[in-house]
Write an enzyme that holds these catalytic residues in place. Structure first.
Site, PDB file in Angstrom:
ATOM      1  N   GLY A  32      40.119  33.757  32.096  1.00  0.00           N
ATOM      2  CA  GLY A  32      41.223  34.399  32.803  1.00  0.00           C
ATOM      3  C   GLY A  32      40.810  35.735  33.392  1.00  0.00           C
ATOM      4  CG  LEU A  34      41.529  33.662  37.072  1.00  0.00           C
ATOM      5  CD1 LEU A  34      42.189  32.472  37.759  1.00  0.00           C
ATOM      6  CD2 LEU A  34      40.255  33.214  36.351  1.00  0.00           C
ATOM      7  CG  HIS A  38      37.024  33.913  37.595  1.00  0.00           C
ATOM      8  ND1 HIS A  38      37.405  35.203  37.314  1.00  0.00           N
ATOM      9  CD2 HIS A  38      36.292  33.491  36.527  1.00  0.00           C
ATOM     10  CE1 HIS A  38      36.943  35.543  36.126  1.00  0.00           C
ATOM     11  NE2 HIS A  38      36.263  34.548  35.633  1.00  0.00           N
ATOM     12  CD  GLN A  62      32.927  33.361  25.178  1.00  0.00           C
ATOM     13  OE1 GLN A  62      33.286  32.200  25.239  1.00  0.00           O
ATOM     14  NE2 GLN A  62      32.468  34.007  26.248  1.00  0.00           N
ATOM     15  N   GLY A 149      29.361  30.712  37.102  1.00  0.00           N
ATOM     16  CA  GLY A 149      28.825  31.740  37.998  1.00  0.00           C
ATOM     17  C   GLY A 149      27.389  32.096  37.642  1.00  0.00           C
ATOM     18  CB  VAL A 178      31.707  37.010  44.334  1.00  0.00           C
ATOM     19  CG1 VAL A 178      32.537  37.731  45.393  1.00  0.00           C
ATOM     20  CG2 VAL A 178      31.716  35.505  44.596  1.00  0.00           C
ATOM     21  CG  LEU A 186      33.596  40.630  42.561  1.00  0.00           C
ATOM     22  CD1 LEU A 186      34.717  39.800  43.202  1.00  0.00           C
ATOM     23  CD2 LEU A 186      33.881  42.116  42.738  1.00  0.00           C
ATOM     24  CB  SER A 187      32.325  41.607  35.749  1.00  0.00           C
ATOM     25  OG  SER A 187      32.629  41.636  34.368  1.00  0.00           O
ATOM     26  CB  SER A 188      37.166  39.956  33.556  1.00  0.00           C
ATOM     27  OG  SER A 188      37.185  38.698  34.194  1.00  0.00           O
TER      28      SER A 188
HETATM   29  O1  PAF Z   1      31.948  32.871  31.458  1.00  0.00           O
HETATM   30  C1  PAF Z   1      33.008  32.834  30.801  1.00  0.00           C
HETATM   31  O2  PAF Z   1      34.056  33.274  31.255  1.00  0.00           O
HETATM   32  C2  PAF Z   1      32.975  32.237  29.402  1.00  0.00           C
HETATM   33  O3  PAF Z   1      31.811  32.550  28.737  1.00  0.00           O
HETATM   34  C3  PAF Z   1      33.248  30.729  29.388  1.00  0.00           C
HETATM   35  C4  PAF Z   1      32.152  29.957  30.101  1.00  0.00           C
HETATM   36  C5  PAF Z   1      34.585  30.443  30.031  1.00  0.00           C
HETATM   37  C6  PAF Z   1      33.300  30.221  27.942  1.00  0.00           C
HETATM   38  O4  PAF Z   1      34.305  30.845  27.212  1.00  0.00           O
END
Ligand code: PAF
Length: 284
Positions: A32, A34, A38, A62, A149, A178, A186-188
């Site tokens: 999410g 986004l 994304h 993770q 990505g 991107v 770009l990164s959240s």
């Molecule tokens: O890249 C991400 O956003 C996450 O590592 C993923 C691939 C959705 C797994 O949780």
């Protein structure tokens, strides 16, 4: 409007129905929050399959114990609006209980060696969490194609290897990073940056590009290329967590004299954000 499904049984049934109808299915796994990166994945997914499902799940497995799980941005309403605008068929938005009903999974997918290098040195359990949740998502959705990505190059290489090792019947597609107008990928997590940190963060890509330019002019000495990156970062007062050259598929360290295409990857902390970026030297 994008259909929101919260349950594994629902998304399984939907995917089976699409396949019965002869439609191919693409999966874009996300956490999410986004952004344009994304959206580029979703656009590519649309080109490659008749139906697109985007998963939105902040995967606790993770995140390390002192990482940003609690404050990771959650913007579901805005995410769904963007997905609808792109014609996404389904958003799969499970809860943690739906994905891990018996608590953290006892069965883990570990892509050994590749998970311990680069980002794995400071995030030793991260890629096990990623590989495990991606394996689960692939089993749940059963997509024909899954898109990731290239900014997270190590993640992409690990998922490709997992899919090969476990004979998962899916096509894994990497999509180009991107960037904003300053070159910042770009990164959240860019949301964590202050304005001045954001300005400094543009040095990450400038540093990679400076090395790429030297490579394109014929420089192949590992040490020289790494020094070029370090110098540009130092000018922006950035102390990287690592800067490394590696084989893009195996992630094994590059030789002193670079041969074929080589991954140049880095990570750095700026304030509250840990940023990563990479380029592939010698890629045609
Ligand atoms: O890249 C991400 O956003 C996450 O590592 C993923 C691939 C959705 C797994 O949780």
């Amino acid at each position: 409007m994008t259909k929101v499904l919260n349950h594994i049984s629902e998304v399984r049934a939907w995917s089976a129905l699409m396949h019965e109808n002869g439609d191919s299915v693409a999966l874009v796994p996300t956490m999410g929050a986004l952004h344009g990166g994304h959206l580029a994945l979703v656009e590519e997914a649309r080109r490659r399959a008749a139906r697109v499902v985007v998963s939105i799940f902040v995967n606790p497995l993770q995140f390390g114990p002192h990482e940003d799980l609690g404050r990771y941005p959650r913007t579901l309403a805005a995410d769904l609006e963007q997905l609808t605008a792109l014609g996404t068929d389904v958003a799969f938005v499970p809860t943690v209980e739906e994905m891990y009903p018996e608590g953290p999974a006892l069965t883990r997918v570990t892509v050994t060696e590749m998970s311990q290098v680069l980002c794995g040195r400071t995030r030793p359990t991260h890629f096990e969490g990623v590989a495990t949740v991606v394996a689960k998502l692939l089993n749940i959705v059963g997509p024909d194609v899954a898109l990731f990505g290239e900014k997270d190059w190590q993640q992409l290489a690990i998922i490709r290897r997992m899919v090969r090792d476990l004979n998962v019947a899916v096509d894994v597609v990497g999509v180009a990073t991107v960037r904003d107008s300053s070159g910042l990928a770009l990164s959240s997590r860019n949301q964590y940056l202050t304005e001045s940190e954001r300005d400094r963060a543009s040095a990450l890509y400038r540093a990679l590009e400076a090395a790429r330019e030297a490579y394109d002019q014929g420089r192949r000495d590992r040490r020289v290329l790494l020094e070029i990156v370090q110098k540009t970062l130092a000018e922006a007062e950035i102390q990287p967590e690592y800067v490394e050259l590696a084989d893009p598929d195996s992630l094994k360290p590059a030789l002193n004299h670079l041969g074929g295409p080589t991954l140049l990857a880095l990570a750095a902390r700026l304030g509250k954000a840990r940023l990563i970026d990479n380029v592939i030297l010698g890629r045609t």
